[in-house]
Scaffold this motif. Sequence first.
Motif, PDB file in Angstrom:
ATOM      1  N   ILE A   7       0.847  -1.196   0.000  1.00  0.00           N
ATOM      2  CA  ILE A   7       0.000   0.000   0.000  1.00  0.00           C
ATOM      3  C   ILE A   7       0.879   1.240   0.000  1.00  0.00           C
ATOM      4  CG2 ILE A   7      -1.867  -1.157   1.242  1.00  0.00           C
ATOM      5  CD1 ILE A   7      -1.014   0.506   3.738  1.00  0.00           C
ATOM      6  N   THR A   8       0.283   2.333  -0.392  1.00  0.00           N
ATOM      7  CA  THR A   8       0.909   3.641  -0.248  1.00  0.00           C
ATOM      8  C   THR A   8       0.251   4.305   0.945  1.00  0.00           C
ATOM      9  OG1 THR A   8       1.264   3.818  -2.622  1.00  0.00           O
ATOM     10  CG2 THR A   8       1.305   5.876  -1.358  1.00  0.00           C
ATOM     11  N   LEU A   9       1.062   4.817   1.855  1.00  0.00           N
ATOM     12  CA  LEU A   9       0.542   5.394   3.074  1.00  0.00           C
ATOM     13  C   LEU A   9       1.043   6.828   3.214  1.00  0.00           C
ATOM     14  CD1 LEU A   9      -0.904   4.922   5.827  1.00  0.00           C
ATOM     15  CD2 LEU A   9       1.300   4.146   6.704  1.00  0.00           C
ATOM     16  N   ARG A  10       0.122   7.745   3.402  1.00  0.00           N
ATOM     17  CA  ARG A  10       0.484   9.141   3.628  1.00  0.00           C
ATOM     18  C   ARG A  10       0.399   9.424   5.113  1.00  0.00           C
ATOM     19  NH1 ARG A  10      -2.838  10.316  -1.353  1.00  0.00           N
ATOM     20  NH2 ARG A  10      -1.269  10.648  -2.947  1.00  0.00           N
ATOM     21  N   LEU A  15       4.580  12.623  12.419  1.00  0.00           N
ATOM     22  CA  LEU A  15       4.305  11.234  12.767  1.00  0.00           C
ATOM     23  C   LEU A  15       5.336  10.323  12.099  1.00  0.00           C
ATOM     24  CD1 LEU A  15       2.622   9.062  14.119  1.00  0.00           C
ATOM     25  CD2 LEU A  15       1.044   9.166  12.179  1.00  0.00           C
ATOM     26  N   HIS A  16       5.661  10.590  10.863  1.00  0.00           N
ATOM     27  CA  HIS A  16       6.680   9.815  10.154  1.00  0.00           C
ATOM     28  C   HIS A  16       8.016   9.907  10.884  1.00  0.00           C
ATOM     29  CE1 HIS A  16       9.936   9.261   7.207  1.00  0.00           C
ATOM     30  NE2 HIS A  16       9.168   8.267   6.786  1.00  0.00           N
ATOM     31  N   GLN A  17       8.386  11.103  11.285  1.00  0.00           N
ATOM     32  CA  GLN A  17       9.653  11.307  11.996  1.00  0.00           C
ATOM     33  C   GLN A  17       9.654  10.536  13.316  1.00  0.00           C
ATOM     34  OE1 GLN A  17      10.447  15.398  12.957  1.00  0.00           O
ATOM     35  NE2 GLN A  17      12.583  15.014  13.413  1.00  0.00           N
ATOM     36  N   TRP A  18       8.549  10.595  14.051  1.00  0.00           N
ATOM     37  CA  TRP A  18       8.459   9.889  15.322  1.00  0.00           C
ATOM     38  C   TRP A  18       8.545   8.372  15.120  1.00  0.00           C
ATOM     39  CZ3 TRP A  18       4.758   6.522  17.378  1.00  0.00           C
ATOM     40  CH2 TRP A  18       4.918   6.226  18.722  1.00  0.00           C
ATOM     41  N   LEU A  19       7.799   7.854  14.137  1.00  0.00           N
ATOM     42  CA  LEU A  19       7.847   6.422  13.860  1.00  0.00           C
ATOM     43  C   LEU A  19       9.241   5.976  13.433  1.00  0.00           C
ATOM     44  CD1 LEU A  19       4.476   5.878  11.981  1.00  0.00           C
ATOM     45  CD2 LEU A  19       5.191   4.693  14.069  1.00  0.00           C
ATOM     46  N   LEU A  30      11.282   0.890   9.281  1.00  0.00           N
ATOM     47  CA  LEU A  30      10.051   1.656   9.454  1.00  0.00           C
ATOM     48  C   LEU A  30       8.843   0.766   9.159  1.00  0.00           C
ATOM     49  CD1 LEU A  30       8.537   4.269  10.004  1.00  0.00           C
ATOM     50  CD2 LEU A  30       8.960   4.932   7.626  1.00  0.00           C
ATOM     51  N   ASN A  31       8.914  -0.022   8.110  1.00  0.00           N
ATOM     52  CA  ASN A  31       7.827  -0.930   7.772  1.00  0.00           C
ATOM     53  C   ASN A  31       7.563  -1.902   8.924  1.00  0.00           C
ATOM     54  OD1 ASN A  31       6.051  -1.987   5.484  1.00  0.00           O
ATOM     55  ND2 ASN A  31       7.120  -3.835   6.153  1.00  0.00           N
TER      56      ASN A  31
END
Length: 52
Positions: A7-10, A15-19, A30-31
């Motif tokens: 999938i493509t996830l936006r 949130l991306h930085q935290w994850l 990350l995945n």
Amino acid sequence: MDAETKITLRLPADLHQWLASQAKSARRSLNSEIIYRLEGERAADKADSKSP
């Protein structure tokens, strides 16, 4: 292994930085971090639905 779906996830940038930071601390990709957290939520949801 279960079948996989790509999938493509936006995500919001923060949130991306935290994850990504959490994944690095746990030495996961990350995945893998996203899957780990989603599976944890799914397990908690199943446990909650079994409670009276």
